[in-house]
Scaffold this motif. Structure first.
Motif, mmCIF file in Angstrom:
data_model
loop_
_atom_site.group_PDB
_atom_site.id
_atom_site.type_symbol
_atom_site.label_atom_id
_atom_site.label_comp_id
_atom_site.label_asym_id
_atom_site.label_seq_id
_atom_site.Cartn_x
_atom_site.Cartn_y
_atom_site.Cartn_z
ATOM 1 N N ALA B 139 -43.592 -3.523 2.936
ATOM 2 C CA ALA B 139 -43.701 -2.078 2.518
ATOM 3 C C ALA B 139 -44.472 -1.189 3.381
ATOM 4 N N LYS B 140 -45.477 -1.900 3.946
ATOM 5 C CA LYS B 140 -46.610 -1.088 4.565
ATOM 6 C C LYS B 140 -45.857 -0.523 5.910
ATOM 7 N N LYS B 141 -45.008 -1.412 6.512
ATOM 8 C CA LYS B 141 -44.069 -0.995 7.706
ATOM 9 C C LYS B 141 -43.269 -0.031 7.248
ATOM 10 N N PHE B 142 -42.498 -0.183 6.341
ATOM 11 C CA PHE B 142 -41.657 0.640 6.044
ATOM 12 C C PHE B 142 -42.114 2.256 5.376
ATOM 13 N N PHE B 143 -43.378 2.329 5.080
ATOM 14 C CA PHE B 143 -43.881 3.636 4.584
ATOM 15 C C PHE B 143 -44.549 4.160 5.965
ATOM 16 N N GLU B 144 -45.226 3.339 6.674
ATOM 17 C CA GLU B 144 -45.514 3.762 8.002
ATOM 18 C C GLU B 144 -44.271 4.456 9.010
ATOM 19 N N TYR B 171 -33.458 -0.162 3.559
ATOM 20 C CA TYR B 171 -34.364 -1.076 2.961
ATOM 21 C C TYR B 171 -34.140 -2.452 3.344
ATOM 22 N N GLU B 172 -32.900 -2.686 3.852
ATOM 23 C CA GLU B 172 -32.458 -4.384 4.322
ATOM 24 C C GLU B 172 -33.324 -4.402 5.582
ATOM 25 N N ARG B 173 -33.228 -3.311 6.320
ATOM 26 C CA ARG B 173 -33.950 -3.414 7.773
ATOM 27 C C ARG B 173 -35.429 -3.743 7.697
ATOM 28 N N PHE B 174 -36.180 -3.516 6.775
ATOM 29 C CA PHE B 174 -37.509 -3.619 6.279
ATOM 30 C C PHE B 174 -37.719 -4.782 5.498
ATOM 31 N N GLY B 175 -36.575 -5.478 5.300
ATOM 32 C CA GLY B 175 -36.581 -6.709 4.243
ATOM 33 C C GLY B 175 -36.985 -6.604 2.950
ATOM 34 N N LEU B 176 -37.053 -5.180 2.389
ATOM 35 C CA LEU B 176 -37.652 -4.947 1.104
ATOM 36 C C LEU B 176 -36.936 -5.741 -0.084
ATOM 37 N N GLY B 179 -37.027 -5.598 -6.359
ATOM 38 C CA GLY B 179 -37.960 -5.000 -7.182
ATOM 39 C C GLY B 179 -38.664 -3.982 -6.533
ATOM 40 N N THR B 180 -38.860 -4.079 -5.213
ATOM 41 C CA THR B 180 -39.709 -2.876 -4.337
ATOM 42 C C THR B 180 -38.784 -1.643 -4.179
ATOM 43 N N GLN B 181 -37.531 -2.145 -4.169
ATOM 44 C CA GLN B 181 -36.427 -1.031 -3.974
ATOM 45 C C GLN B 181 -36.377 -0.252 -5.199
ATOM 46 N N ASP B 182 -36.142 -0.905 -6.502
ATOM 47 C CA ASP B 182 -36.554 -0.311 -7.704
ATOM 48 C C ASP B 182 -37.720 0.798 -7.687
ATOM 49 N N PHE B 183 -38.599 0.192 -7.340
ATOM 50 C CA PHE B 183 -39.990 0.862 -7.616
ATOM 51 C C PHE B 183 -39.987 2.214 -6.489
ATOM 52 N N ILE B 184 -39.255 1.833 -5.447
ATOM 53 C CA ILE B 184 -39.332 3.053 -4.297
ATOM 54 C C ILE B 184 -38.548 3.968 -4.777
ATOM 55 N N GLY B 185 -37.038 3.713 -5.149
ATOM 56 C CA GLY B 185 -36.153 4.594 -5.337
ATOM 57 C C GLY B 185 -36.230 5.372 -6.703
ATOM 58 N N HIS B 186 -36.880 4.606 -7.622
ATOM 59 C CA HIS B 186 -36.934 5.244 -8.923
ATOM 60 C C HIS B 186 -38.491 5.672 -9.452
ATOM 61 N N ALA B 187 -39.600 5.181 -8.966
ATOM 62 C CA ALA B 187 -40.823 5.683 -9.040
ATOM 63 C C ALA B 187 -41.298 6.589 -8.180
ATOM 64 N N MET B 188 -40.727 6.582 -6.880
ATOM 65 C CA MET B 188 -40.902 7.482 -5.737
ATOM 66 C C MET B 188 -40.159 8.627 -5.577
ATOM 67 N N PRO B 200 -26.062 8.377 2.856
ATOM 68 C CA PRO B 200 -27.110 8.595 3.859
ATOM 69 C C PRO B 200 -28.670 8.551 3.280
ATOM 70 N N ALA B 201 -29.454 8.228 4.282
ATOM 71 C CA ALA B 201 -30.770 7.842 3.682
ATOM 72 C C ALA B 201 -31.481 9.114 3.838
ATOM 73 N N ARG B 202 -31.282 10.223 4.374
ATOM 74 C CA ARG B 202 -32.177 11.367 4.587
ATOM 75 C C ARG B 202 -32.670 11.932 3.406
#
Lengths: 208, 449
Positions: B139-144, B171-176, B179-188, B200-202
């Motif tokens: 996740a750290k790599k993803f956020f960086e 998400y897949e590229r960073f191997g998340l 549960g982490t995807q749920d957290f990022i997509g919904h809580a953030m 598209p991800a933008r």
């Protein structure tokens, strides 16, 4: 030691009794015979210095015309420390309106609010419809301050605001009460204006 | 009423009040009317008397709840994103001078039967039970990656194309993990469902950046909230309008929208009077609310329904560390739904209720014909509920852009947890009404020392 106090003052009264003119006289010592209804301003401050060097800063809220159809928002009364309820001494109906505004204040505002009833247009006393006795009697009954003013000549204007300043609680933690909305000085919450200058978005550290 | 106006605005909800404030500043002659005797329409905050009048007209509020005037109960649960568009409008119009804001103390997310704080600092992130050790590294790599992204610098893209690759691919590229995807997509990113993953991800990237920069503003949560309730927002924009010459009439019945032979707007009839104007803007309730109006025209249609349960509690929400305010997100996957369930809680810290009372609103988009059942996972998190007031509201959207008939209708307040879509609607309606993009100018204010 000199103290600095700040209070929210709201103006009330029927349209065209001279609320804005009264404030214009108090704040800028100006008068305009053909002043249109209030536009664009309506958030003025003025400071009164008392004999003991206490300075009382009024944050003055004008109705901005929302009184016309009785559509003043609760926000207007919120945290008001004092109110000037204005009538026109040449219009007896305007005193009736003033009475209803005072009832509204008693219902909506904080019970400790200081209310001054103010008979404006004293320069037109030849056309007087409201006697001083009648207005004074009503003010006494309701426990209000009372005075007559002429925004045009300036008569009585400084006096009524100074009288209010003296009547306000001098030991009150004014910053906590009045300046809840009174600009940056007394705010306890977050200041949105501060962040407006910050660099948004990408350059900020990620908190995750 | 005998004058002619540029614009008549119907309903004093936040969307309408922002528009009328901005139009007045622009120099338009605005008449703003509301059938209710209070400001705010559907986005009002009510005192106890008003709340009971709306939900339980035959009952009076129990004295146990305290003073009527201490209450400002929001009808629509939303918070202000600190770095969002509403904040920008508040600052630019200088409406902030009428308001005072407090932070929302915490943002929480539901996972595997319990709630956890969405980390707001690196320390919290390290300790957070939301991710395991290795997942935290990923996740750290993803956020960086998101943080360092610069459109003009391909070296920061790591082979990702935000406009072409889906969020799922990122998400897949960073191997998340899911549960982490749920957290990022919904809580953030604050998506209500999972549709964003296949797009598209933008936009998701932008939402995450908005969230993290908002979080960084004041530290505890990405949200701020006005003292005395959300109903202060429409009132403050109404004041802006009034100061620039806008005329306000509350408690006024709106009996008909008058049009000419071609269906073009002429005026608004109230009783026997007709107010003429060039244009009308209003909320869907003034335009048939889904039913055919005058001349058989359906001006707004229902897009869905939202259920909201306003709950009075005598205690903070369990598991929030006694927070005086909080948002809790229950991602849809966690409870087998299509849409998230939200809880928004505020208390006497925000001057919206008596001391020791907590007001929590549980809401979600209705998916079945038993909406009350759908919010049970949210209600269960609250502990004992002292009282609750439930509403199911339709979400309306206008059937026409309004350009042909000069009738401009706003959208209902949706199920999102913030005001960003409200601002989208404002800019959208502005463009249709004025014919050009909304450009916020810094307001010249007269303040005498």
């Amino acid at each position: 030691m000199s103290k600095q106090l700040q209070f929210k003052l709201v103006l009330l009264g029927e349209s065209a009794v001279g609320k804005s003119s009264l404030v214009l006289r108090f704040v800028k010592d100006q008068f305009d015979d053909y002043r249109e209804s209030t536009i664009g301003a309506a958030f003025l401050t003025q400071t009164v210095t008392l004999e003991d060097q206490t300075t009382v800063k009024f944050e003055i809220w004008d109705t901005a015309g929302q009184e016309r159809y009785k559509s003043l928002a609760p926000m207007y009364y919120r945290n008001a420390n004092c109110a000037v309820v204005v009538y026109d001494i040449t219009q007896s109906a305007s005193l009736e309106k003033a009475r209803s505004w005072i009832r509204e204040l008693q219902r909506q505002a904080d019970p400790s609010i200081v209310i001054a009833l103010c008979g404006n247009k004293a320069d037109l006393s030849a056309r007087r419809q409201v006697s001083q006795e009648e207005a004074k009697k009503y003010a006494d009954e309701e426990g209000l301050m009372w005075g007559e003013t002429s925004a045009k000549s300036g008569e009585g204007v400084q006096e009524i605001f100074t009288a209010i300043a003296k009547k306000l609680p001098q030991n009150a933690p004014a910053s906590a009460r009045a300046s809840g909305r009174a600009g940056p000085s007394g705010r306890t919450g977050v200041d949105l204006n501060k962040q407006a200058n910050a660099i948004p978005g990408q350059n900020e550290p990620c908190n995750c | 009423m005998d004058e002619e106006y540029d614009v008549v605005v119907l309903g004093t909800g936040l969307t309408e009040c922002i528009l009328s404030g901005l139009l007045s500043v622009e120099g338009k002659k605005v008449l703003h009317m509301d059938r209710n005797d209070y400001y705010g329409g559907d986005s009002a905050s009510l005192n106890l008397t008003q709340l009971y009048r709306k939900f339980r007209p035959d009952k009076t509020p129990p004295t146990e709840l305290g003073r009527d005037r201490d209450y400002a109960v929001d009808l629509i649960p939303k918070f202000i994103i600190a770095s969002g568009e509403l904040t920008r409008i508040l600052v630019h119009t200088d409406v902030t001078r009428y308001l005072e804001f407090k932070q929302i103390a915490g943002s929480f997310v539901y996972r595997d039967g319990k709630i956890s704080k969405v980390p707001s600092t690196e320390m919290e992130a390290v300790k957070s039970p939301l991710m395991g050790l290795f997942e935290k590294r990923r996740a750290k790599k993803f956020f960086e990656f998101l943080q360092n992204w610069k459109d003009e610098d391909p070296a920061t893209h790591q082979g990702v194309n935000l406009d072409r690759d889906t969020m799922a691919a990122v998400y897949e590229r960073f191997g998340l993990e899911p549960g982490t995807q749920d957290f990022i997509g919904h809580a953030m990113a604050l998506y209500l469902d999972d549709d964003y993953k296949t797009k598209p991800a933008r936009p998701a990237y932008e939402r995450i950046v908005l969230y993290t920069s908002s979080m960084a503003r004041y530290g505890k949560s990405p949200y701020i909230y006005p003292l005395y309730g959300l109903g202060e927002l429409p009132q403050s924009f109404a004041r802006l309008s009034a100061i620039y010459g806008g005329t306000y009439m509350l408690d006024k019945s709106i009996d008909a929208i008058v049009t000419d032979a071609n269906g073009k707007f002429v005026g608004v009839r109230s009783g026997s009077e007709i107010v003429k104007a060039k244009q009308v803007i209003g909320d869907p309730s003034y335009f048939g609310a889904g039913k055919a109006t005058d001349g058989g025209k359906v001006r707004v249609i229902e897009e869905g329904k939202v259920i909201r349960a306003i709950c009075f509690l005598k205690h903070p929400i369990p598991g929030t560390d006694d927070a005086d305010s909080a948002q809790i997100i229950i991602p849809q996957n966690q409870v087998g739904r299509r849409n998230d369930i939200y809880i928004a809680m505020v208390s006497s810290t925000h001057n919206v209720c008596s001391k020791d009372v907590y007001v929590a609103i549980v809401s979600t988009i209705v998916e079945t014909d038993r909406p009350e059942q759908e919010i049970v996972p949210g209600l269960q998190l609250l502990g004992p509920i002292y009282d609750k007031f439930i509403s199911v509201s339709s979400l309306y959207t206008p059937t026409s852009s309004g350009e042909s008939d000069q009738i401009f209708i706003t959208r209902s307040y949706d199920a999102t947890s913030h005001f960003e879509t409200v601002v989208d609607d404002v800019t959208n309606v502005w463009k249709r009404v004025v014919g050009k993009d909304l450009v916020l100018k810094k307001r010249e204010v007269e303040v005498e020392a």
